[in-house]
Design a protein around this motif. Structure first.
Motif: not given
Length: 306
Positions: A91-117
């Motif tokens: 998240y943005s260190q500066h704008f976290q107090i505006a968008d609150h993206l630092n406080a997300r919950k119930n996170l799920e992470f996925y394997h990244p995709l490779k390549g421009y396609e």
């Protein structure tokens, strides 16, 4: 990941009833004994009244994002089909107090995709709401292109999706030498509506933040790393192959931040040259990523994936 659909738009039935009642009232107010030569005028008046009322109702019920698209969640789910470990988010260190993206919950992470396609496939599944940059347009040779997906839950229970499009120049020993990273996250509201106005401001360490112009109705803020140091940390996703985990890398970089049509855009770039011409080039690429070109436009809101 499960399929998700767009939220149903506001029901306008109540407004329709109000319109009908107002039209009936207008008819009753007309004098039935007026001479027949005034009858065409009454018809014209009632027609105009109905048209105005329906126009007002349509404006009141129109969603913030004028263009709506059915996002191909099936394709997104098939692309990001492997969950992996992960704990930390970006998240943005500066704008976290505006968008609150630092406080997300119930996170799920996925394997990244490779390549421009893969970037293009994700963009297509999003209804082309974003426009991946061709690697050849970057001011460095990006020998790695990746897309990360992290989902969470918004306050109203709807799913939130953060996508990170990474263009990296890696050395032979695996270190990131130069990069341009575009992060896009769907949000419930515009965090810049009441928090910042279209004027220059400063980050938490007192460094100048420039407003580079408008993206839609929002300013495009630009945090430039000061030559004397003292910049806020910039974190981005990278994949730990050994532990099969999405982790964070941390450095300092020039950052751009804006909101457009339901998304928060947070972009960072680390390029060997930090001259003004290079900064302008990156600003142009950021606008192209968001708008598809360097002018203002509107695009549909990202539907969620899980």
């Amino acid at each position: 990941m499960n399929k998700h659909t767009l939220k149903v738009l506001t029901d306008i039935s109540e407004r329709k009833e109000t319109i009908i009642e107002q039209v009936k009232l207008k008819i009753k107010q007309e004098q039935p004994l007026q001479r027949r030569r005034h009858w065409p005028n009454r018809v014209i008046t009632l027609t105009i009244t109905c048209a105005i009322l329906f126009f007002i109702a349509s404006q009141l019920t129109k969603p913030e994002n004028k263009l709506q698209a059915i996002i191909d969640t099936t394709t997104l789910a098939s692309l990001f089909d492997t969950k992996v470990k992960g704990t930390d988010i970006t998240y943005s260190q500066h704008f976290q107090i505006a968008d609150h993206l630092n406080a997300r919950k119930n996170l799920e992470f996925y394997h990244p995709l490779k390549g421009y396609e893969a970037m293009q496939e994700v963009a297509a599944a999003m209804g082309n709401a974003i426009h991946p940059i061709e690697p050849g347009k970057l001011p460095f040779k990006a020998n790695i292109q990746e897309v990360y997906a992290v989902t969470s839950e918004m306050a109203d229970g709807r799913l939130q999706t953060q996508l990170q499009f990474s263009y990296l120049q890696k050395s032979l020993d695996g270190n990131d030498q130069q990069f341009a990273i575009f992060s896009v996250t769907n949000v419930e509201r515009n965090p810049l509506t009441s928090f910042y106005v279209n004027e220059d401001t400063s980050d938490l360490l007192g460094n100048k933040i420039k407003n580079e112009g408008m993206i839609g109705n929002s300013p495009l803020f630009h945090q430039i790393v000061p030559t004397e140091g003292g910049a806020l940390a910039y974190n981005y996703y990278h994949f730990d192959v050994k532990n099969n985990k999405v982790s964070l890398a941390s450095t300092t970089a020039n950052e751009l931040y804006t909101y457009h049509n339901g998304y928060v855009f947070h972009i960072a770039y680390l390029v060997n040259s930090n001259e003004e011409a290079m900064q302008k080039k990156m600003i142009g690429l950021v606008k192209e990523f968001i708008l598809g070109h360097n002018d203002n436009a509107t695009f549909p809101v990202l539907n969620n994936i899980k």
